[in-house]
Each structure stands twice: as C-alpha cells, then as structure tokens.
Design an enzyme around this catalytic site. Structure first.
Site, PDB file in Angstrom:
ATOM      1  N   ASP A  23      -6.559   6.991  -2.603  1.00  0.00           N
ATOM      2  CA  ASP A  23      -7.761   6.673  -1.840  1.00  0.00           C
ATOM      3  C   ASP A  23      -8.944   6.363  -2.766  1.00  0.00           C
ATOM      4  O   ASP A  23      -9.041   6.940  -3.857  1.00  0.00           O
ATOM      5  CB  ASP A  23      -8.095   7.867  -0.929  1.00  0.00           C
ATOM      6  CG  ASP A  23      -8.979   7.454   0.236  1.00  0.00           C
ATOM      7  OD1 ASP A  23      -9.228   6.246   0.412  1.00  0.00           O
ATOM      8  OD2 ASP A  23      -9.426   8.346   0.972  1.00  0.00           O
TER       9      ASP A  23
ATOM     10  N   ASN B 272      -3.356   1.227   8.771  1.00  0.00           N
ATOM     11  CA  ASN B 272      -4.089   0.261   7.940  1.00  0.00           C
ATOM     12  C   ASN B 272      -4.109  -1.157   8.516  1.00  0.00           C
ATOM     13  O   ASN B 272      -4.914  -1.994   8.084  1.00  0.00           O
ATOM     14  CB  ASN B 272      -3.539   0.229   6.504  1.00  0.00           C
ATOM     15  CG  ASN B 272      -3.938   1.430   5.675  1.00  0.00           C
ATOM     16  OD1 ASN B 272      -3.233   1.818   4.741  1.00  0.00           O
ATOM     17  ND2 ASN B 272      -5.074   2.053   5.990  1.00  0.00           N
TER      18      ASN B 272
HETATM   19  C1  FPP Z   1      -6.971   3.404   0.072  1.00  0.00           C
HETATM   20  O1  FPP Z   1      -8.257   3.141  -0.452  1.00  0.00           O
HETATM   21  C2  FPP Z   1      -6.019   2.426  -0.449  1.00  0.00           C
HETATM   22  C3  FPP Z   1      -5.218   1.609   0.313  1.00  0.00           C
HETATM   23  C4  FPP Z   1      -5.223   1.642   1.777  1.00  0.00           C
HETATM   24  C5  FPP Z   1      -4.325   0.596  -0.301  1.00  0.00           C
HETATM   25  C6  FPP Z   1      -3.628   1.009  -1.548  1.00  0.00           C
HETATM   26  C7  FPP Z   1      -2.991  -0.191  -2.146  1.00  0.00           C
HETATM   27  C8  FPP Z   1      -2.833  -0.433  -3.453  1.00  0.00           C
HETATM   28  C9  FPP Z   1      -3.215   0.506  -4.534  1.00  0.00           C
HETATM   29  C10 FPP Z   1      -2.275  -1.735  -3.913  1.00  0.00           C
HETATM   30  C11 FPP Z   1      -0.865  -2.022  -3.617  1.00  0.00           C
HETATM   31  C12 FPP Z   1       0.082  -0.933  -3.908  1.00  0.00           C
HETATM   32  C13 FPP Z   1       1.085  -0.947  -4.796  1.00  0.00           C
HETATM   33  C14 FPP Z   1       2.026   0.222  -4.802  1.00  0.00           C
HETATM   34  C15 FPP Z   1       1.317  -2.039  -5.755  1.00  0.00           C
HETATM   35  P1  FPP Z   1      -9.397   2.650   0.520  1.00  0.00           P
HETATM   36  O2  FPP Z   1      -9.341   1.183   0.651  1.00  0.00           O
HETATM   37  O3  FPP Z   1      -9.312   3.381   1.830  1.00  0.00           O
HETATM   38  O4  FPP Z   1     -10.692   3.078  -0.266  1.00  0.00           O
HETATM   39  P2  FPP Z   1     -12.063   3.597   0.345  1.00  0.00           P
HETATM   40  O5  FPP Z   1     -11.780   4.948   0.978  1.00  0.00           O
HETATM   41  O6  FPP Z   1     -12.940   3.695  -0.843  1.00  0.00           O
HETATM   42  O7  FPP Z   1     -12.522   2.583   1.346  1.00  0.00           O
END
Ligand code: FPP
Length: 234
Positions: free
Chosen positions: A21, A69
């Site tokens: 996150d 998501n």
């Molecule tokens: C949460 O942070 C992250 C995600 C929903 C996506 C995670 C995806 C990746 C790291 C890239 C693809 C994955 C791989 C395994 C190659 P957020 O967007 O909710 O952050 P925030 O809380 O700051 O808004």
C-alpha cells in the site's frame, strides 16, 4: 540480513505476505500521477521478493490487485494491468529461471485473454521450482472462500472440514503466512488471505511501498522473532 533463530517454540519465518500500500501517495508527494507510483512499486516488489528468497523465506505472497480495485478509475486499472503484463513477460519470467515458482491467486476470468494466457504459461513453466511467489490478482479472501466451497459442493461433497477447504483455496499445498506486512500506515487486512491469516503475525509500517527496503524486511523479521521468543513454548 535476517537472523533466523532456532529452538523450541520458534516458528521459522517460512511464508511472508505483503499488502503493497502507498503507491498513489508516494507518487502524489512527488507531483506525479498515481500510475508512476505503481511502476516504481513493481520494482520494489521484485527487489523485496528476491531479498526474501535470498534470506531463505520459501514463500512470498503479494497483493497486487483486489476484487475491489476494479472501482478505481479505468486509466489506473489499465495501467496496473499493463505493468503486470510487462512484469510477467520480463521480471517474472527471469525470476522463474531463478528457481521461483509463480502462482497467481484470484479469479483470472475477467482479465484479458492475453494476460490470462501469459499467467497460465508462467505458472506451468515454473511449476517445479523451489521458491514460491504468489501474486494475488483480482483476489478477494471472501470470494476465494465462496469459490472453494462451491467447487467442493459441486463435486458432490456433503460435509466439509478445514483440510478440504484449505486444499480448495488458491494457496492449496502451501504453508499459511507466518507474517503479513502492510505498508502505507493503514491497519487492516482488506480482504487479503482471509482463511490463511487466522494465526498470522501482523506488522504495519508507515513506510510507503515504493520506499520499502531490505532493512525494513530485517526489522519486520526481527519483530516477528521477538514475538515468537516472548510467547513460544509457554
Ligand atoms: C496499493 O497502493 C497498490 C495497488 C492497488 C497496486 C499494486 C500494484 C503494483 C505494485 C504493480 C503491479 C504488481 C506487480 C506484482 C508487478 P495504493 O494505490 O492504494 O496507494 P495509496 O493508498 O497511496 O493510494
């Protein structure tokens, strides 16, 4: 480096799971679009997973995309799918050559045909490898349970037990996570590994996912083993 203590009552850290996150906030702090945070976060994913394997943690699970998501703006969903696609073709394919067995947890059916095909190919190609890397994509813990129960019922089972349910989950045959690490400051599991996490130790850090370092993993492991030493064997 992780010092894995041995002894009575110490449960070795054999499976570590991550809720990655904070990508969006990390990018925003730099005046960049959220997608940039996911791109850098994907690099962190590989660095951290490889470090865990080097430290003899046999199973690593990451939460890449939840069933919830899909509610994000289409542009962001598309960019996460694009990052996954390019990682499957490059980064994960290289990891598979380095003795990593890749498994995708979640319902692949709503994903694009090409992504689904690549995922299945990589799972098949890496099936005999030693280290296990689980990537949760379109994953929800409750959906996983409903799917497992439905499959068991439709195969004719009338009465279920815990072992039957465990073996019908996406993680069938793997150890439950010993430690779940969530970055980004929130303190909840968000529908991640609902069945598997009942005895997991939980570790929350304010560090945003793209900033997570090997040192943070050492600290999380040290924290895990301190809890084990305090309560183990009592
Ligand atoms: C949460 O942070 C992250 C995600 C929903 C996506 C995670 C995806 C990746 C790291 C890239 C693809 C994955 C791989 C395994 C190659 P957020 O967007 O909710 O952050 P925030 O809380 O700051 O808004």
């Amino acid at each position: 480096m992780i010092n894995h203590p041995t002894g009575d009552g110490v449960k070795p850290l054999s499976h570590i799971a991550f809720i990655m996150d904070g990508n969006g906030r990390w990018a925003k702090k730099r005046g960049m679009p959220r997608e940039y945070g996911h791109t850098i976060g994907a690099g962190t994913f590989r660095k951290i997973a490889e470090y865990c394997f080097r430290q003899n943690i046999g199973t690593v699970t990451v939460y890449a995309f939840s069933t919830e998501n899909w509610k994000r703006p289409k542009q962001e969903v598309d960019s996460i799918m694009r990052i996954l696609d390019s990682y499957i073709k490059l980064g994960m394919a290289e990891m598979a050559k380095d003795n990593v067995r890749i498994r995708f947890l979640g319902d692949k059916s709503p994903l694009s045909d090409s992504l689904r095909r690549e995922m299945l190919e990589l799972e098949e190609k890496s099936a005999a490898n030693k280290y296990a890397l689980n990537i949760a994509v379109n994953y929800g813990g409750r959906a996983e349970l409903v799917n497992a129960v439905n499959r068991l019922v439709s195969s004719g089972e009338k009465e279920l037990n815990e072992d039957m349910i465990s073996s019908a989950l996406y993680t069938a045959g793997q150890p439950d996570p010993d430690l779940i690490v969530r970055t980004g400051g929130e303190m909840r599991l968000s529908n991640f590994l609902t069945w598997q996490s009942v005895y997991s130790e939980l570790y929350f850090t304010d560090v945003l996912w793209p900033d997570l370092t090997e040192r943070d993993i050492d600290l999380a492991a040290e924290n895990y083993y301190n809890r084990q030493r305090r309560f183990g064997g009592v």
